[in-house]
Design a protein around this motif. Sequence first.
Motif, PDB file in Angstrom:
ATOM      1  N   ASN A 133       0.810  -1.213   0.000  1.00 62.29           N
ATOM      2  CA  ASN A 133       0.000   0.000   0.000  1.00 62.29           C
ATOM      3  C   ASN A 133       0.845   1.265   0.000  1.00 62.29           C
ATOM      4  O   ASN A 133       0.573   2.220  -0.740  1.00 62.29           O
ATOM      5  CB  ASN A 133      -0.944  -0.004   1.200  1.00 62.29           C
ATOM      6  N   ALA A 134       1.886   1.296   0.828  1.00 61.12           N
ATOM      7  CA  ALA A 134       2.698   2.506   0.951  1.00 61.12           C
ATOM      8  C   ALA A 134       3.429   2.840  -0.338  1.00 61.12           C
ATOM      9  O   ALA A 134       3.702   4.016  -0.619  1.00 61.12           O
ATOM     10  CB  ALA A 134       3.702   2.358   2.089  1.00 61.12           C
ATOM     11  N   ALA A 135       3.723   1.837  -1.145  1.00 62.19           N
ATOM     12  CA  ALA A 135       4.448   2.059  -2.393  1.00 62.19           C
ATOM     13  C   ALA A 135       3.687   2.968  -3.350  1.00 62.19           C
ATOM     14  O   ALA A 135       4.278   3.587  -4.237  1.00 62.19           O
ATOM     15  CB  ALA A 135       4.745   0.718  -3.071  1.00 62.19           C
ATOM     16  N   GLU A 136       2.379   3.080  -3.173  1.00 67.49           N
ATOM     17  CA  GLU A 136       1.556   3.895  -4.066  1.00 67.49           C
ATOM     18  C   GLU A 136       1.060   5.178  -3.393  1.00 67.49           C
ATOM     19  O   GLU A 136       0.188   5.858  -3.917  1.00 67.49           O
ATOM     20  CB  GLU A 136       0.393   3.050  -4.587  1.00 67.49           C
ATOM     21  N   MET A 137       1.630   5.509  -2.237  1.00 66.44           N
ATOM     22  CA  MET A 137       1.227   6.712  -1.506  1.00 66.44           C
ATOM     23  C   MET A 137       2.290   7.801  -1.619  1.00 66.44           C
ATOM     24  O   MET A 137       3.442   7.535  -1.948  1.00 66.44           O
ATOM     25  CB  MET A 137       1.039   6.385  -0.014  1.00 66.44           C
TER      26      MET A 137
END
Length: 278
Positions: A227-231
């Motif tokens: 998830n964090a990779a796309e934030m």
Amino acid sequence: MNQENATPESNDPVLLERSDGIAWITLNRPAKRNAISPPLVYRMVEVLAELEVDDSVKVVVLTGAGNAFSAGMDLRDYFRATDGKPAEQMKLFRANALWQWKQLRFFAKPTIAMVNGYCFGGAFTPLISCDLAIASDDATFGLSEINWGIIPAGVVNRAVAQVMNERDAMYYVMTGEPFDGQKAARMGLVNESVPADRLRARVTELAEVLKKKNPTVLRTAKIAYRNAAEMSWEQANDYLMAKNDQSVLHDPEKGRATAMSQFLDQKTFRPGLETYAR
């Protein structure tokens, strides 16, 4: 070893073995190089749902029977047989998306793709959705869609863009040329490539490493990364701090406190070199 399907000749399109905390899922259409058919799609949805709540399973490995991981989508059974049947096609496409990326990418347990041979087209999505991937040196990869008049659709292009740099991805998307396991490792499509006779042993070694980790923290770490990779950085900071708090709160092992004590008080643990004693 508990092997639920005794032989590769089983009519079941998916074989399942459980052995010492590792579930070995084998796509089982060797005569068709494990091309993805409707029965295989629906069976994979069931198998993954079953394994996700099986407490005896700590790591899941996905591979293929015979000389292939998977040749991709079965052109006759998956596409031609459902052309002109919108309701049937929608049901199938949704189920395929479910197992290939919605289930696999956010699976509650670590997953490893063991690429033992041919891996083409639609097989790239489950390959990349697995957390880690080990290939045989002589495995053969290819984004062959361009050769038969379509693009790498579904979410194949999206999956490829997740792990390969743009120049490599564009080259193979546009040419359809095949490449081997060593090339796949150099491009980041798989973690590493090993001789064929070492493939299962290497995957088992990796699975054993993962089995030693705190399962609650391992699950949180992999999902948090996805998830964090796309934030944005700001969003990721807030999200990851919240996920860390959630992990500590729900960890039945109380791993953080245990590891702290072993390192600071007992001086029996080196966090940079090993896992704390569970």
